[in-house]
Design a protein around this motif. Sequence first.
Motif, mmCIF file in Angstrom:
data_model
loop_
_atom_site.group_PDB
_atom_site.id
_atom_site.type_symbol
_atom_site.label_atom_id
_atom_site.label_comp_id
_atom_site.label_asym_id
_atom_site.label_seq_id
_atom_site.Cartn_x
_atom_site.Cartn_y
_atom_site.Cartn_z
ATOM 1 N N LEU B 36 -22.361 -1.821 17.184
ATOM 2 C CA LEU B 36 -22.044 -3.139 16.635
ATOM 3 C C LEU B 36 -20.530 -3.347 16.578
ATOM 4 O O LEU B 36 -20.018 -4.404 16.947
ATOM 5 N N ALA B 37 -19.822 -2.301 16.134
ATOM 6 C CA ALA B 37 -18.363 -2.385 16.075
ATOM 7 C C ALA B 37 -17.794 -2.574 17.470
ATOM 8 O O ALA B 37 -16.802 -3.275 17.664
ATOM 9 N N GLU B 38 -18.454 -1.950 18.451
ATOM 10 C CA GLU B 38 -17.954 -2.068 19.812
ATOM 11 C C GLU B 38 -18.062 -3.503 20.323
ATOM 12 O O GLU B 38 -17.213 -3.953 21.099
ATOM 13 N N VAL B 39 -19.096 -4.215 19.885
ATOM 14 C CA VAL B 39 -19.231 -5.622 20.282
ATOM 15 C C VAL B 39 -17.992 -6.392 19.822
ATOM 16 O O VAL B 39 -17.398 -7.159 20.586
ATOM 17 N N LEU B 40 -17.603 -6.162 18.557
ATOM 18 C CA LEU B 40 -16.401 -6.828 18.036
ATOM 19 C C LEU B 40 -15.171 -6.426 18.845
ATOM 20 O O LEU B 40 -14.354 -7.256 19.229
ATOM 21 N N TRP B 41 -15.073 -5.141 19.123
ATOM 22 C CA TRP B 41 -13.924 -4.598 19.865
ATOM 23 C C TRP B 41 -13.812 -5.231 21.249
ATOM 24 O O TRP B 41 -12.744 -5.694 21.663
ATOM 25 N N ILE B 42 -14.949 -5.271 21.957
ATOM 26 C CA ILE B 42 -14.929 -5.827 23.316
ATOM 27 C C ILE B 42 -14.470 -7.288 23.298
ATOM 28 O O ILE B 42 -13.744 -7.738 24.185
ATOM 29 N N SER B 43 -14.855 -8.015 22.250
ATOM 30 C CA SER B 43 -14.525 -9.441 22.221
ATOM 31 C C SER B 43 -13.011 -9.663 22.169
ATOM 32 O O SER B 43 -12.528 -10.735 22.509
ATOM 33 N N PHE B 44 -12.275 -8.635 21.719
ATOM 34 C CA PHE B 44 -10.814 -8.767 21.676
ATOM 35 C C PHE B 44 -10.113 -8.107 22.864
ATOM 36 O O PHE B 44 -8.924 -8.250 23.030
ATOM 37 N N THR B 45 -10.844 -7.311 23.655
ATOM 38 C CA THR B 45 -10.164 -6.498 24.672
ATOM 39 C C THR B 45 -10.570 -6.814 26.110
ATOM 40 O O THR B 45 -9.884 -6.395 27.041
ATOM 41 N N GLU B 46 -11.683 -7.511 26.323
ATOM 42 C CA GLU B 46 -12.071 -7.798 27.708
ATOM 43 C C GLU B 46 -12.049 -9.292 27.953
ATOM 44 O O GLU B 46 -12.504 -10.043 27.077
ATOM 45 N N PRO B 47 -11.661 -9.794 29.068
ATOM 46 C CA PRO B 47 -11.111 -9.065 30.223
ATOM 47 C C PRO B 47 -9.704 -8.531 29.976
ATOM 48 O O PRO B 47 -9.318 -7.535 30.574
ATOM 49 N N GLU B 48 -8.905 -9.163 29.090
ATOM 50 C CA GLU B 48 -7.609 -8.556 28.759
ATOM 51 C C GLU B 48 -7.430 -8.602 27.245
ATOM 52 O O GLU B 48 -8.025 -9.443 26.571
ATOM 53 N N PRO B 49 -6.637 -7.664 26.674
ATOM 54 C CA PRO B 49 -6.464 -7.633 25.225
ATOM 55 C C PRO B 49 -5.879 -8.950 24.721
ATOM 56 O O PRO B 49 -5.070 -9.576 25.410
ATOM 57 N N GLY B 50 -6.336 -9.362 23.545
ATOM 58 C CA GLY B 50 -5.792 -10.588 22.966
ATOM 59 C C GLY B 50 -6.897 -11.503 22.479
ATOM 60 O O GLY B 50 -8.060 -11.122 22.420
ATOM 61 N N LEU B 51 -6.509 -12.730 22.172
ATOM 62 C CA LEU B 51 -7.454 -13.675 21.597
ATOM 63 C C LEU B 51 -7.985 -14.665 22.629
ATOM 64 O O LEU B 51 -8.548 -15.696 22.272
ATOM 65 N N SER B 52 -7.809 -14.323 23.937
ATOM 66 C CA SER B 52 -8.151 -15.311 24.964
ATOM 67 C C SER B 52 -9.610 -15.757 24.877
ATOM 68 O O SER B 52 -9.925 -16.915 25.116
ATOM 69 N N THR B 256 -19.577 -11.343 24.081
ATOM 70 C CA THR B 256 -19.318 -10.643 22.821
ATOM 71 C C THR B 256 -18.534 -11.524 21.848
ATOM 72 O O THR B 256 -18.707 -11.408 20.637
ATOM 73 N N MET B 257 -17.701 -12.426 22.379
ATOM 74 C CA MET B 257 -16.982 -13.340 21.477
ATOM 75 C C MET B 257 -17.994 -14.220 20.734
ATOM 76 O O MET B 257 -17.918 -14.378 19.511
ATOM 77 N N MET B 258 -18.982 -14.765 21.487
ATOM 78 C CA MET B 258 -19.974 -15.617 20.840
ATOM 79 C C MET B 258 -20.786 -14.806 19.826
ATOM 80 O O MET B 258 -21.087 -15.287 18.737
ATOM 81 N N ALA B 259 -21.133 -13.562 20.202
ATOM 82 C CA ALA B 259 -21.909 -12.714 19.296
ATOM 83 C C ALA B 259 -21.103 -12.413 18.034
ATOM 84 O O ALA B 259 -21.631 -12.456 16.922
ATOM 85 N N SER B 260 -19.800 -12.128 18.205
ATOM 86 C CA SER B 260 -18.963 -11.822 17.043
ATOM 87 C C SER B 260 -18.835 -13.036 16.132
ATOM 88 O O SER B 260 -18.908 -12.915 14.903
ATOM 89 N N THR B 261 -18.632 -14.211 16.728
ATOM 90 C CA THR B 261 -18.504 -15.422 15.917
ATOM 91 C C THR B 261 -19.788 -15.647 15.118
ATOM 92 O O THR B 261 -19.740 -15.991 13.940
#
Lengths: 262, 286
Positions: B36-52, B256-261
């Motif tokens: 679950l934590a990884e889902v949050l992590w991926i949302s900030f790091t893929e495709p590139e790190p940041g809030l894109s 993952t961004m949608m899942a995290s939101t």
Amino acid sequence: MDRSAQAGPVANVLAWSVLLFLLLPITVIFPISLTDQRFLSLPYEALSLQHYVAFFTSERWLSSTWQSLVIALASTILAVSTGTLCAIGCWKLSTRATEIVRVLMLLPIIVPSIVYALGIYRLWIRLDLLDTYTGVILVHGVTGIPYVVITVTTALANFDPRLEQAARGMGASLRQTLAWVILPRIMPGIVSGAIFAFIHSWDEAVLILFIASRALFTLPRRMWDGINENLDPVMAVAACVMILASVLMLAVDLWARRKRSE
Amino acid sequence: MAVAAPPSRVLGASLPWWLLIAPALILMLAFYAFPLAEVLWISFTEPEPGLSNYERLITSEAVQRVWITTLRICIITTVITLLAGYVVAYALSSAPPRVQRWMFLFILLPLWISVLVRAFAWVTILRRQGLINEALIGAGLIDEPLRLIWNEFGIAVGMVHYMIPYAVLPLYASMRDIDPRLVPAARGLGASRFEAFRSVFLPLTRPGIIAASVLVFIFSLGFYVTPAILGGGRTLMIAEYIKLQILDLIRWGLGTMMASTLLIAIVLLLWALSRIVDIRRVFGSG
């Protein structure tokens, strides 16, 4: 006594309409599974068991049923053994740390399956557990733990902690205290937890879309594909098989409780 | 007892009990919390790190459309479910015990039936050649089949059906605690049946109403099976959108961004609920 607090006729009629709405889908499935037609419909002229024959001679449906059963049983064992011990440990210690553990154990029923599905899909790709019994059983077992923790914790609330202290005080080891004093007393809670965990796995339809593809095709997975591809009456039979399994479990639970209270 | 014991002995005494907790704790951390934590992590790091990925909440029309559709359907579902659930809970709380048992059975039975089976049943009832359309055409009431499914109407029917029991339970718990003499007292003082209900009974059930609304809304937000089947892919709600991003389009960042939101929204709602009502009491203290 003055019963003017009772719901008026309008409220009662509305309430019963809602209750009938709740029952509607369950009640139509059985007649549809007995249809004499080749498509999903109520029986036209006669009742027919042809689709039951089709289901029970179809290798695909039977292997799905079997896979679902194996996975549900194994994941129930996993959830019940770990969940029960965890609930007992948290109950005995009752510290701030165990409160956090309890909340953690409830996560799977708070977090939507779709969110967890992404994470476990990713992890299973890495560990090469996609489409394996181990992978599915672990996932269904872990997500079944909350049901066991809840029912066992409820059962423990009615258990006198002095019994445990007395047993320990008289020299019983932890293992003996568990086996002879605690577990027998909370058995109804454990049985209910097991049934919830079993049904959870038996019905699970979201995670399985992600973590299984070809080798494993559980009953819900096959129904899912069927609904999206071809709606034939055998699906209604499969639905009935799924309902019957749940109702059977519910009956076992009631029977176990009644036997307990005799 | 343990109050006077030195810390080391306390730890020694609690160690065996922690060993009982350990297996479940390890399983839950390794195979639930970590992914679950990884889902949050991926949302900030893929495709590139940041809030894109999160920028799309503001810039992407498709993402906004999915959120708006989801919120609209969830609000409609919650309102209808609450009205239906309130009526049932009200009748339930004043019914004699024998009738009450039957009502409970009817409310709890659907909970034991697979979501998938129920969605399938609604398909057979609502589709073009389904039971309702066949019956209406057979009776000569309509010529063309009504469009009852593969749209928001179908989704709402299926979701309301799923959610009603979850609304009835907290509502009933809040009504059960009301002193049964209050409404008769109000009637005795000259209030009409409706006035007594509106100014005495209804305000007392407010905690139940709040709890039921938030619970139903939360369950609706992340609901996958029923909207996917009864929406037929034409009305996209968030859970199905996420599944499309990951399994079909392999866009992990967006998915993952949608899942995290979604997860953050649910946690915030639960937190807000816990500030207003005692969550333990929501289901009548277990």
